[in-house]
Design an enzyme around this catalytic site. Structure first.
Site, PDB file in Angstrom:
ATOM      1  N   ASP A 121      35.141  37.398  48.559  1.00 26.18           N
ATOM      2  CA  ASP A 121      35.709  38.730  48.798  1.00 26.18           C
ATOM      3  C   ASP A 121      35.954  39.485  47.438  1.00 26.18           C
ATOM      4  O   ASP A 121      37.020  39.329  47.091  1.00 26.18           O
ATOM      5  CB  ASP A 121      37.102  38.683  49.799  1.00 26.18           C
ATOM      6  CG  ASP A 121      37.555  39.776  50.463  1.00 26.18           C
ATOM      7  OD1 ASP A 121      37.298  40.773  49.729  1.00 26.18           O
ATOM      8  OD2 ASP A 121      38.291  40.028  51.468  1.00 26.18           O
ATOM      9  N   HIS A 148      42.152  44.100  45.502  1.00 26.10           N
ATOM     10  CA  HIS A 148      42.920  42.712  45.085  1.00 26.10           C
ATOM     11  C   HIS A 148      42.550  42.412  43.421  1.00 26.10           C
ATOM     12  O   HIS A 148      43.218  41.525  43.175  1.00 26.10           O
ATOM     13  CB  HIS A 148      42.170  41.656  45.870  1.00 26.10           C
ATOM     14  CG  HIS A 148      42.138  41.816  47.136  1.00 26.10           C
ATOM     15  ND1 HIS A 148      43.254  42.211  48.039  1.00 26.10           N
ATOM     16  CD2 HIS A 148      41.093  42.153  48.202  1.00 26.10           C
ATOM     17  CE1 HIS A 148      43.012  42.316  49.400  1.00 26.10           C
ATOM     18  NE2 HIS A 148      41.644  42.320  49.402  1.00 26.10           N
ATOM     19  N   ILE A 206      47.033  43.669  45.821  1.00 22.95           N
ATOM     20  CA  ILE A 206      47.639  42.965  46.623  1.00 22.95           C
ATOM     21  C   ILE A 206      46.773  41.619  46.885  1.00 22.95           C
ATOM     22  O   ILE A 206      45.631  41.583  46.435  1.00 22.95           O
ATOM     23  CB  ILE A 206      47.953  43.604  47.914  1.00 22.95           C
ATOM     24  CG1 ILE A 206      46.494  44.066  48.634  1.00 22.95           C
ATOM     25  CG2 ILE A 206      48.673  44.746  47.914  1.00 22.95           C
ATOM     26  CD1 ILE A 206      46.600  44.654  49.998  1.00 22.95           C
ATOM     27  N   GLY A 241      44.576  39.125  52.668  1.00 21.28           N
ATOM     28  CA  GLY A 241      44.949  38.540  53.882  1.00 21.28           C
ATOM     29  C   GLY A 241      44.578  37.299  54.055  1.00 21.28           C
ATOM     30  O   GLY A 241      45.404  36.317  54.590  1.00 21.28           O
TER      31      GLY A 241
END
Length: 288
Positions: A189, A194, A209, A212
């Site tokens: 990912d 990120h 961040i 998830g």
């Protein structure tokens, strides 16, 4: 082009393929916090001589077809797309090395109305490429906040697992590291949200961040420790709802309720901000 229920429901999603090895399994485990603080405690996840594979690694596998939603022909408003829930069913414990293939399809699109958008249930079945044996089914609930009024059914969406109204049976704190998102990106990912501070700022965040699905893996490790005696092969289902983003370096506190009959409920908070980040967690596992 506009978003049309029948067109998206029957969208031809490309088949995915992946070869993976023990090193990939170890990398995934490290990327969701295994070994942090005490490597010996997670030796079965990070040492190739007797390696167990975390079942949540399935969510990273053979996912080449997941970016079809970015095709302008779908009519999906990417600026209002949100990964809201994740479901996982493990049909057979994942081997430490294999060649796998995936079949992805849209299960359903629930229309909440023009103002509220739609919820797309997107499934990916992962099978051993040689034997054809089904290993795992990953299902994502994707909130399409800009694509309501598409004509799909208004009801029938899975109901979130309620959290018990009593104190949790087990509470586990897990350390995330400042470089956690940079490490998790190596599982496939590569969203710049990120890693790139400028891109994160465009999204309204003070810094990049955590993925998830990285937080998802942290919670799975906690649940496996609490109700499966640390044996990943016993986990059969792992479902939850994403509530808030996590920043790398924060402490994740997972509260777990053993409901008996091989079922558990859970949720996860960020300790430093006292913020709920994963909610309505539900797990099924093989009892001892």
């Amino acid at each position: 082009m506009g978003f049309e229920y029948e067109k998206i429901k029957n969208w031809p999603i490309p088949e995915g393929h992946q070869n993976y090895s023990a090193n990939d399994c170890i990398l995934y485990a490290l990327s969701v916090g295994a070994g942090a603080g005490d490597p010996a405690a997670d030796l079965n996840l990070i040492y190739e001589k007797k390696l167990d594979v975390l079942p949540t690694m399935a969510v990273t596998m053979a996912s080449q077809g997941t970016m079809w939603v970015a095709d302008p022909k779908t009519g999906i408003d990417l600026s209002k797309l949100l990964h809201g829930e994740q479901y996982l069913t493990i049909h057979k414990p994942l081997p430490s090395e294999a060649t796998v293939k995936s079949r992805s399809y849209v299960q359903e699109i629930y229309d909440k109305g023009v103002e509220k958008g739609s919820v797309m249930m997107l499934a990916r079945e992962i099978s051993d490429a040689d034997s054809g044996e089904l290993l795992a089914t990953c299902t994502s609930a994707v909130f399409l906040r800009g694509n309501g009024g598409c004509g799909g059914p208004a009801s029938g969406q899975p109901v979130p697992q309620p959290i018990p109204e009593r104190a949790p049976d087990v509470v586990i704190d897990s350390i995330s590291r400042e470089e956690q998102a940079a490490l998790y990106r190596l599982t496939g990912d590569t969203n710049p949200l990120h890693i790139d501070p400028k891109f994160a700022a465009m999204g309204g965040f003070p810094k990049p961040i955590l993925h998830g699905l990285c937080t998802y893996g942290f919670a799975a490790r906690a649940v496996i420790s609490a109700v499966c005696d640390g044996d990943p092969a016993r986990l059969r289902k792992f479902n939850l709802r994403f509530a808030s983003p996590v920043f790398p370096g924060e402490t994740l506190r997972t509260e777990i309720w053993n409901e008996g009959d091989g079922k558990a409920a859970f949720r996860t908070f960020v300790v430093e901000r006292e913020l709920l980040v994963l909610n309505n967690g539900y797990a099924e596992f093989d009892p001892a």
